[in-house]
Structure formats: C-alpha cells, structure tokens
Design an enzyme around this catalytic site. Structure first.
Site, PDB file in Angstrom:
ATOM      1  N   ASP A   1      10.101  63.765  13.831  1.00  0.00           N
ATOM      2  CA  ASP A   1      11.033  62.987  13.016  1.00  0.00           C
ATOM      3  C   ASP A   1      12.395  62.887  13.706  1.00  0.00           C
ATOM      4  OD1 ASP A   1      12.405  61.930  10.581  1.00  0.00           O
ATOM      5  OD2 ASP A   1      10.550  62.516   9.601  1.00  0.00           O
TER       6      ASP A   1
ATOM      7  N   SER B   1       7.566  57.493   3.924  1.00  0.00           N
ATOM      8  CA  SER B   1       8.085  58.630   4.691  1.00  0.00           C
ATOM      9  C   SER B   1       8.178  59.877   3.826  1.00  0.00           C
ATOM     10  CB  SER B   1       9.511  58.332   5.174  1.00  0.00           C
ATOM     11  OG  SER B   1       9.491  57.508   6.296  1.00  0.00           O
TER      12      SER B   1
ATOM     13  N   HIS C   1      16.757  62.094   7.701  1.00  0.00           N
ATOM     14  CA  HIS C   1      15.342  61.786   7.432  1.00  0.00           C
ATOM     15  C   HIS C   1      14.431  62.976   7.746  1.00  0.00           C
ATOM     16  CE1 HIS C   1      11.496  59.558   8.208  1.00  0.00           C
ATOM     17  NE2 HIS C   1      11.958  58.705   7.316  1.00  0.00           N
TER      18      HIS C   1
END
Ligand SMILES: *[C@@H]1O[C@H](CO)[C@@H](O)[C@H](O)[C@H]1NC(C)=O
Ligand SMILES: *[C@@H]1O[C@H](CO)[C@@H](O)[C@H](O)[C@H]1NC(C)=O
Ligand SMILES: *[C@@H]1O[C@H](CO)[C@@H](O)[C@H](O)[C@H]1NC(C)=O
Ligand SMILES: *[C@@H]1O[C@H](CO)[C@@H](O)[C@H](O)[C@H]1NC(C)=O
Ligand SMILES: *[C@@H]1O[C@H](CO)[C@@H](O)[C@H](O)[C@H]1NC(C)=O
Length: 748
Positions: A143, A532, A206
């Site tokens: 990620d 996600s 994220h």
C-alpha cells in the site's frame, strides 16, 4: 500533483504521475520495462543474480555505461527478474534472450474503513480465537506505507516477531521504526529520483487505514471529531503487520508492486492484502496476478480489491482465480448530516460533516440563481468552476446539482456551506472542506423549490451523526461489477466485505480531504469508503480461518469464506455480478463442512484450458520446469477449475445453453456426514447435480460430483440467470452461487 480528490472518501487517486524518471541524455526515449524471469534460482546469491541481469542488459544494449545506468532494480528473493530503462526495440530484443520469460512496459495502477467487525459477527469480546497461532501470523500490506505512531500499531503486550519472520524495518526520513506489532516496513521506489529521505512512511493515510482494518490493536474511543466513536480494531488484532510501501503520491507502479510481492513472500508473511488495481490483462502481463501466483505457490493467501468503478458492469479488477477478489458492501451503520430549512423542513443527507452545528440559519441560494452573468457557458446549476458570482454566494449555503469538487470551488468563495443533490443512488459519506451534505435528487428538488418560492430562504447544515440501517448489507454503489473476459467462466468478485464508511487509523501527514493546504483537519482516525477498505477485512478473515487451520491452502480458505457467506439484504438484478458469494461470515468460515480445494497443478490445467501454452505458462510460473499442456490430463468441465462458485458466460446470439461442471469437495467437518444437494433456480435455468447425495465416513475424504446447467433466455434482452447450489448436512450448509450471463454488446 493535480487535485487528488474525485470523491475524497473513496480514496480514488488520480493517475497523474509524479514519477520522475531518470532522464540523463543517454537514457532519452527509454522507458522502464519489467523483464520477468520466473522463479528465483535457489542456488544463486542475490549478487550473482544481479550480475546475470547486468550481462543480459549489456548483451541487449551493447554499451557498458548505458547498461549500468539503465538497470533500475533486480528482483531475486521470491522470483527472478529486473527492471530497466529500455527503448522499444531493446525490450523486444531482450524478450528473445534465453531465460527471459517476458518483457512488459511498466504501467501505473490505482489505489482502490468500528463497527464493521461487529457487523461481521466478530465482537471484540466473545469471538472464539486461537490466540497462540494468531499472534504468529503476519499480514503483509502492499500500500502507501504506514504511520507507525498510530495507537493502532502499539505493541504493548506483544512478544518478539515469530521466528519465521525474515523481513526488516527500513528507517529513514522521519520514519521512527518498527516494534513487535508492526514488525516490518519496507518500500520500493524503482525508477524514481533517488532521495536519502525515503522511508516506508505513509503520507497519504491509505496504507495505515487498510493495515489497521486487518490487524490493528483495539483502540478505545477512536472517532473523527466525535463521529463514529467506538473501539477501532483489526479483524486479527493479535497478528503482526508487515508494511510494504509500493505507492507514492497516490500511484502504484507495476515494478514496485512486483517488488512488494518479492519482499513479502520471502519475508514469510501469511496473507497479503492489496487494495490496488488497474485494468484486467492477461495474467502473465499483470504484476498483481504474477505476484499473487508466487504467493499462492508458497501457501500465502492474497486478497485484492475489486475496484471502485461501479455500478457499471464489466468493471471488476484483479480477477485471477488464485486471488480472492473483494467487493464493498455497507455495514449497518451510515453517517448522515441533516439540513434544516427556514420553513422547518428537515432532510437527512449522507456526509461526514465534522463542522460543529450551530443554531444559526444562513441565507440559502442555489447555484442556478447565483450565476455569474458573464460566464454563460459554465454550468451554474452544478456550481462548476468559475460559474458563480462571488458576491452572490459569499456567506451563504449554496445548493448545487452533481458531485465533483464543488467544495474545492466554493471554498475560496467563503460560502457558509454546500448542499449537493445526487441523481443516482448515493451512499458514500463524503467529507468536504466546508460544512456540507448530500441529499437525493427528490429532496434536492424540494429544497430548490423552497429557494424559488421564498424571498428570504435560510438553512442550516448539522454535524454528522451515525444511524443504524435496517436494510443492510447492500453492495456499495461504487463497487466494481463483473463480468470479465479474461477468464469468462470464473465469477468475480468472489465475496463482499464492508467498505462503506469504515473508521480506521490514518496518517497525521495527510489531512482529511487530502488538501493539506486548505484542510487543516489532521486526524488519527478517519472514516473512508472504497473496495480498498473492504479488502483488508477479507485478508483478516482469511488469517482468522488460518489460525484454526494452519495447513489449509489459500484456495481452501477462500472456499470456506465463499461457501459460508451471507446474501445481501438489499438485492438488485445483477447482485451476483456485484457481490459474488455474498458477505463474508468469518466465524462460520472457521467450520465450513466441505471445501473446494485447488492445487497448483489444477491451476495449470485450468490455464491450459483457457489457451495458455508452454511459453505463456512459463512466463507466469517461471522456474526451470517446462510446463507442456500436453503432459497434463485435460481438465474436465466447462470452467476447468474446482471453483467454489459456478459461472457460465455465453455469447449474445445464444438463447439456449447447456454446460457441465466437475467439482470435488473435501470433507473438513464431521468425519461421518451426509450432504444433500439443494438447488434454487430461476425460471429458464435447470441445475442438475449428480450424485445428489454425498456420504462421507472420514475426514479429508474427497467426493466428486457433476453439475449440469441447461436453460434458455426467454427474453431477447435478458442477460442474467442466477440461482444457487447448497450442500446441506445436519450441521453445515455449503453454498455456491450459480450464475449464467449473456453478454449483449451495447449498440452505439
Ligand atoms: C472487553 O474485554 C476487555 C478486557 O477484558 C474489557 O476491558 C472491556 O470492557 C470489554 N468490552 C466489552 C464491550 O465488553
Ligand atoms: C520530517 O518532518 C519535518 C517536520 O514535520 C518536515 O519538515 C520534513 O519535511 C520531514 N522530512 C521528511 C523526509 O519527510
Ligand atoms: C464573473 O466572471 C468574470 C470573468 O471571469 C470575472 O471577471 C468577474 O469578477 C466575475 N464576477 C463575479 C461577481 O464574481
Ligand atoms: C449541469 O449539471 C447538471 C448536473 O451534473 C446536469 O444535470 C445538467 O444537465 C447540466 N446542465 C447543463 C446546461 O449542462
Ligand atoms: C428554481 O429556479 C431555477 C432558476 O431560477 C431553476 O433552474 C429551477 O429549475 C427552479 N427549481 C424548481 C424546483 O422549480
């Protein structure tokens, strides 16, 4: 970087590349290509592998200096290959060299959050756990890196990393290092300008969000400005986290992704979660499919997000059958922000409005009535950029149609707030730079009517509150749908998990909306939406199942998650193409009764069936072994794989169809058990199962059966027939969706 935000909470990232490629003169015109050489030779050291790569390049390019400068990276821990800046003809040349299986240009892939674990039936206290095993499991997260200072990654009470761990923690820049929870953090930064300050630090949030959803420790009282307050935690909160930063400035290149897999597999992770994707391609040209294949060979489970391009069909990503492809569903919680008008009417919008409510009513105007008269070509109703008169909107709440970036446009105009109305199903709680909320078009029209019919229209937008939704789960509007054409008879996505309004850890280096220049809301926890956010739920559920069944293959774990999944509560016509087998039910997946297992050789036979040959198989699998489809028994059945769902795709001109499926189930429940086939089928589809009764008398016993689909599309425009097959015993129910899809190309 351009404006990142499309719809902030979805964590869509723009493709705009911030990649700075090395552009010395001799490298002019060269672009990075990945030369993939299969499995890494066990007997060679990394240095000798690198020297092989150099020889190949020298041979290809013919100049020592250019060859040295061209090479950007050597893979060699889990598979063999390298990245080099090449001219197209050099790439061509290199692809013909002995040992080189394929050469493909690097492309950039996109990044695709506690109530959710409770919703999935795993309460903080009272979930059966195998803690000893769970605390030795390692979740690899490919990620944007990780924010190590988050309370979600605190290691209080954790022992040293499990002995099998071979990874490391790369410290640099401001990255403070790892601990016994976050046991590893590395990055890949191939082909970009060298920078001594590089580190696995998460500047976007994220990666911290996905990692904490999978395996974050319980943190009491986590909230975003008081919203969504509760205990934030990962599904396997005793497991360890290894972070691999493969995305920079919101984009993730194939070369870095492949490097992430190379590291994670060799480091000894147990599951890998990848919330990244790009357009589907042949598996041998797709770094996620290649990386995941090598992971599967080592018994590592890989979960990937399905993508955020729904509700349109044909948008699903990451469709390799050895990957578990995850759609996003709702949980039973939604975040709402109310609008109250001067006439007393109140509307419930969907949004994450962190701004405090005041009783004060502000003047309310619509974009249509505040148009800048000299900007007739701009769409004032939608409050497009530069379409409005600054004076007319200043200090007011503005009502706008549509959904893109209006908060950014209105921010500089010093408005009091924003009410957006949406014409489609709208379920995403967005956060705005200014007080704002999103209402349905129906409610929007009422608000617009009030504005038009009142001389002094006023309104107020309230701070967000959370509500419990009775009609849950449903598939999120943005979640990518099938079908796909790469392996058309494999149903994708496989399963769904919560991906709407998920609260999880964030990075203090990124602001809530990702606009740090105007948005000073730097938060420890953030509520975000996207496939996600769904993906790490499935990775954690897999780790949870694995903690009870350490020897199960990734396919067996996936089968357990699929056959025990629950249907969506709110259904649409194309539900099977949206949610696959349905919402995961981790505690049930611990004891699935039967599993549909798939071994490496079965994947090879499947690949032979869909047209792979020695060359393309070699590319995907690598190693010295030559795989010749002729030496494998041809696989039977139309889909050629013992998949836990049953899917048939037919051409547009087909009206009647017939297809046979071969399946084998392994008994992992009670030694003695009898299962009976129960089918549900819509009009026009017959599902026949032979034998229809399976009697087991020992564990791990395998029994084969055949499913025959026959049917007919009654209407000319019908595209979908969906039913199910359930194997039922007194204790277990093992369910597979059965989906027939007819592709009718759009008429232009
Ligand atoms: C869960 O258990 C912990 C530790 O045993 C305790 O402090 C906490 O209050 C419990 N929470 C709930 C919701 O029961
Ligand atoms: C480290 O943190 C300081 C202060 O926040 C910041 O100015 C600097 O740019 C950071 N360095 C890196 C390499 O991120
Ligand atoms: C209207 O647009 C023109 C042209 O961009 C600009 O010069 C003007 O300041 C705008 N008027 C108002 C009231 O915002
Ligand atoms: C303005 O934008 C809205 C919302 O996107 C759209 O429905 C409308 O058709 C647009 N109007 C014009 C004149 O383009
Ligand atoms: C309100 O007025 C605007 C422009 O003055 C118009 O575009 C819009 O359609 C009207 N809305 C309603 C609900 O009548």
């Amino acid at each position: 970087m351009g404006i990142l935000k499309v719809l902030q909470p979805l964590i869509f990232f723009s493709l705009c590349l911030h990649t700075i490629l090395i552009t010395a003169d001799i490298q002019k015109g060269r672009k990075p290509y990945i030369a993939y050489m299969g499995a890494s030779p066990a007997e060679k050291t990394l240095a000798s592998i690198e020297s092989d790569h150099h020889s190949l390049l020298l041979d290809t390019i013919g100049d020592e200096t250019i060859a040295t400068d061209s090479k950007l990276h050597s893979y060699g821990r889990s598979f063999n290959g390298f990245v080099a800046n090449l001219l197209p003809h050099e790439a061509d040349h290199l692809s013909n060299k002995l040992g080189v299986l394929s050469v493909f240009p690097n492309t950039v892939r996109q990044l695709h959050t506690t109530r959710s674990w409770d919703f999935l039936g795993m309460p903080l206290n009272g979930t059966k756990r195998n803690l000893k095993v769970e605390s030795n499991l390692i979740v690899g997260v490919l990620d944007t890196g990780i924010w190590p200072l988050s309370a979600s990654f605190d290691d209080k009470g954790y022992g040293p990393p499990p002995p099998k761990w071979k990874g490391k923690c790369v410290v640099g820049g401001n990255f403070t290092g790892c601990n016994n929870k976050l046991i590893g953090a590395q990055y890949s930064h191939i082909g970009r300008r060298p920078d001594q300050n590089l580190s696995p630090e998460d500047k976007e949030g994220h990666g911290s969000h996905t990692a904490s959803t999978a395996a974050g420790v319980p943190v009491e009282g986590a909230n975003v400005y008081g919203i969504g307050k509760g205990t934030a935690r990962g599904g396997v909160h005793s497991a360890r986290i290894a972070a691999y930063k493969v995305c920079w400035h919101g984009s993730c290149s194939e070369m870095d992704l492949l490097a992430g897999f190379d590291m994670a597999i060799a480091d000894g992770v147990d599951v890998i979660t990848v919330s990244i994707g790009g357009h589907p391609r042949q598996f041998f040209q797709d770094s996620i499919a290649i990386g995941a294949f090598h992971a599967m060979k080592k018994g590592i489970f890989v979960a990937c997000s399905a993508g955020n391009e729904g509700p349109h069909q044909l948008t699903v990503k990451n469709i390799a059958p050895w990957v578990t492809t995850v759609a996003a569903s709702s949980s039973d919680r939604q975040f709402v922000s109310d609008v109250k008008l001067g006439n007393g009417a109140t509307f419930t919008g969907i949004a994450l409005n962190t701004f405090s409510s005041t009783k004060k009513m502000y003047p309310l105007i619509s974009g249509a009535r505040a148009a800048n008269a000299s900007q007739i070509y701009r769409n004032a109703s939608a409050c497009d950029f530069d379409s409005l008169s600054d004076e007319m909107v200043k200090g007011k709440i503005v009502y706008c149609l549509g959904k893109n970036e209006q908060d950014v446009t209105l921010y500089s105009k010093r408005v009091a707030g924003l009410i957006l109305s949406q014409d489609k199903d709208y379920d995403i709680p967005s956060s705005f730079l200014i007080p704002g909320t999103t209402v349905s078009i129906k409610e929007g029209l009422k608000i617009d009517h009030y504005i038009n019919s009142t001389r002094k229209s006023v309104a107020t937008i309230r701070k967000t509150r959370s509500i419990k939704m009775a009609d849950a789960p449903f598939v999120a509007s943005f979640s990518s749908r099938g079908p796909q054409f790469i392996a058309p008879n494999i149903l994708k996505p496989d399963v769904a998990a919560p991906g709407l309004g998920i609260l999880a850890a964030y990075s203090k280096l990124s602001s809530m909306t990702g606009h740090p220049d105007f948005d000073k809301r730097f938060v420890d926890y953030k509520i975000a939406s996207g496939t996600s956010m769904a993906c790490p739920h499935v990775a954690a559920a897999a780790a949870y199942v694995k903690s009870f069944h350490p020897t199960w293959s990734p396919a067996a774990i996936k089968s357990a998650l699929m056959t025990t999944a629950k249907p969506m509560k709110v259904n649409t016509k194309d539900m099977a193409l949206a949610s696959g087998s349905g919402l995961i039910n981790p505690t049930k997946a611990r004891d699935p009764g039967l599993v549909y297992d798939i071994y490496m050789s079965a994947y090879i036979r499947f690949l032979c069936k869909i047209g792979y040959n020695t060359t393309t198989l070699g590319i995907l699998i690598g190693g010295d072994k030559i795989y010749d489809c002729k030496s494998f028994k041809p696989t039977k059945g139309i889909d050629g794989l013992n998949y836990p769902s049953i899917h048939l795709q037919v051409e547009s001109n087909v009206t009647t169809f017939s297809a046979v499926y071969k399946r084998v189930v392994t008994n992992v429940g009670n030694a003695k058990a009898t299962y009976e086939a129960e089918v549900a089928s819509p009009k026009g589809l017959s599902i026949k199962v032979e034998p229809s009764i399976l009697s087991f008398d020992k564990l791990n016993q395998k029994i084969a059966f055949t499913v025959t689909l026959k049917g007919k599309f009654n209407r000319k425009d019908a595209t979908l027939l969906s039913g199910s097959l359930a194997w039922k015993s007194s204790k277990h129910s093992v369910v597979s969706p059965v989906v027939v899809y007819r592709y009718i190309p759009p008429i232009w």
